[in-house]
Design a protein around this motif. Structure first.
Motif, PDB file in Angstrom:
ATOM      1  N   UNK A  63      10.705   5.459  73.618  1.00 36.68           N
ATOM      2  CA  UNK A  63      11.730   5.919  72.675  1.00 36.68           C
ATOM      3  C   UNK A  63      12.612   4.792  72.139  1.00 36.68           C
ATOM      4  N   UNK A  64      12.492   3.591  72.715  1.00 37.23           N
ATOM      5  CA  UNK A  64      13.365   2.478  72.322  1.00 37.23           C
ATOM      6  C   UNK A  64      13.260   2.174  70.823  1.00 37.23           C
ATOM      7  N   UNK A  65      12.050   2.295  70.272  1.00 43.57           N
ATOM      8  CA  UNK A  65      11.886   1.985  68.840  1.00 43.57           C
ATOM      9  C   UNK A  65      12.644   2.951  67.936  1.00 43.57           C
ATOM     10  N   UNK A  71      20.538  -3.158  68.173  1.00 42.32           N
ATOM     11  CA  UNK A  71      21.155  -4.478  68.239  1.00 42.32           C
ATOM     12  C   UNK A  71      22.270  -4.550  69.284  1.00 42.32           C
ATOM     13  N   UNK A  72      22.590  -3.416  69.877  1.00 36.02           N
ATOM     14  CA  UNK A  72      23.648  -3.411  70.898  1.00 36.02           C
ATOM     15  C   UNK A  72      23.065  -2.971  72.236  1.00 36.02           C
ATOM     16  N   UNK A 162      35.900   7.715  70.528  1.00 39.27           N
ATOM     17  CA  UNK A 162      35.844   6.703  71.594  1.00 39.27           C
ATOM     18  C   UNK A 162      34.393   6.301  71.853  1.00 39.27           C
ATOM     19  N   UNK A 163      33.449   7.117  71.398  1.00 43.16           N
ATOM     20  CA  UNK A 163      32.033   6.788  71.578  1.00 43.16           C
ATOM     21  C   UNK A 163      31.481   6.117  70.321  1.00 43.16           C
ATOM     22  N   UNK A 164      31.341   4.803  70.388  1.00 41.58           N
ATOM     23  CA  UNK A 164      30.781   4.097  69.218  1.00 41.58           C
ATOM     24  C   UNK A 164      29.256   4.234  69.193  1.00 41.58           C
ATOM     25  N   UNK A 165      28.678   4.421  70.386  1.00 43.88           N
ATOM     26  CA  UNK A 165      27.253   4.768  70.471  1.00 43.88           C
ATOM     27  C   UNK A 165      27.206   6.198  70.989  1.00 43.88           C
ATOM     28  N   UNK A 166      27.057   7.169  70.113  1.00 41.93           N
ATOM     29  CA  UNK A 166      27.116   8.552  70.593  1.00 41.93           C
ATOM     30  C   UNK A 166      25.848   8.993  71.320  1.00 41.93           C
TER      31      UNK A 166
END
Ligand SMILES: [Zn+2]
Ligand SMILES: [Zn+2]
Length: 272
Positions: A63-65, A71-72, A162-166
């Motif tokens: 699932x990484x792709x 980039x984070x 507060x969640x920049x990566x939701x």
């Protein structure tokens, strides 16, 4: 109103909800409505979020792709984040126990929720869903847009950001005022004023809206499983809302990109 009629032997040929109403829910339409809407929410909420938690926590490489903020490094499941999520989930679960029984009365205030009749025709379900989506998207966009003005953002909406990566459960982590005005009011205004609606349509609406918002917060741009994949110009979704969390601006819509295009607030990652 609570149905007090008692029928001891439900007919197998009666419509599905009428059958389960008599067989399992003491012939109470209110009770049938509450349990069915509750099960609908819980099913989509837990299935999708457990899947996201599983692939995120175990670093499933396949699932990484599809991960949007590649980039984070992943920030999602640090202890502090887990603590925030647990708190949010407990508060939200408690609010469901209070709000779903009341929703039945709210939907019956200006109109009527059918529980015992047959499921409506596909045509009826379709036009009602279109109205629900259009009105939800309109109200969501504008309340969300105003929640990004300085004072409202600082005092109310910041909690959601507060969640920049939701990730999926982030949709319930917000100030109660935001949950009430931007989420609940937007979702229920059209069903409340619609004169005749069916329990099936209400459950389907809960399913669609909860699925859509978990998907938008998922952090993964997964193929096939969203309307955005098929209609990328029209439908908003994961790409837009992930950008919104990353930059705390732009893409204020929920289902559609129309209001964002109209207000020139539509942006995607590649536009950076
Ligand atoms: Zn969000
Ligand atoms: Zn926002």
């Amino acid at each position: 109103m609570m149905n007090t009629t008692t029928t001891t032997t439900p007919e197998v040929s009666s419509p599905f909800f009428s059958y389960i109403c008599d067989k399992y829910f003491y012939s109470s339409e209110w009770f049938t409505f509450t349990i069915c809407t509750y099960i609908t929410f819980q099913t989509v909420f837990w299935l999708y979020n457990i899947f996201l938690f599983y692939i995120g926590y175990n670093d499933i490489s396949y699932f990484e792709k599809y991960r949007i903020q590649k980039h984070k490094p992943k920030l999602r499941f640090q202890p502090e984040i887990i603590h925030q999520m647990k708190n949010g989930i407990i508060k939200h679960q408690l609010s469901l126990i209070v709000s779903l029984p009341l929703l039945y009365y709210l939907l019956n205030y200006f109109g009527h929720v059918s529980v015992r009749t047959s499921i409506p025709s596909l045509f009826t379900i379709l036009w009602q869903m279109i109205i629900f989506i259009l009105s939800e998207d309109f109200l969501f966009f504008w309340t969300h847009y105003f929640f990004h003005t300085r004072w409202l953002y600082k005092h109310i909406h910041k909690k959601h950001h507060i969640f920049k990566q939701p990730t999926g459960v982030v949709f319930i982590i917000a100030d109660p005022w935001e949950l009430l005005l931007q989420n609940q009011l937007a979702v229920w205004i059209a069903p409340i004023f619609l004169k005749e609606k069916h329990l099936f349509t209400i459950c389907l609406w809960i399913f669609i809206r909860v699925y859509q918002t978990i998907n938008a917060h998922s952090g993964y741009d997964l193929p096939y499983i969203s309307a955005q994949y098929y209609l990328p110009w029209l439908m908003s979704g994961t790409l837009q809302h992930d950008y919104h969390h990353q930059h705390a601006k732009m893409n204020y819509g929920s289902f559609l990109t129309l209001w964002d295009r109209f207000m020139s607030t539509h942006r995607l990652q590649k536009d950076d």
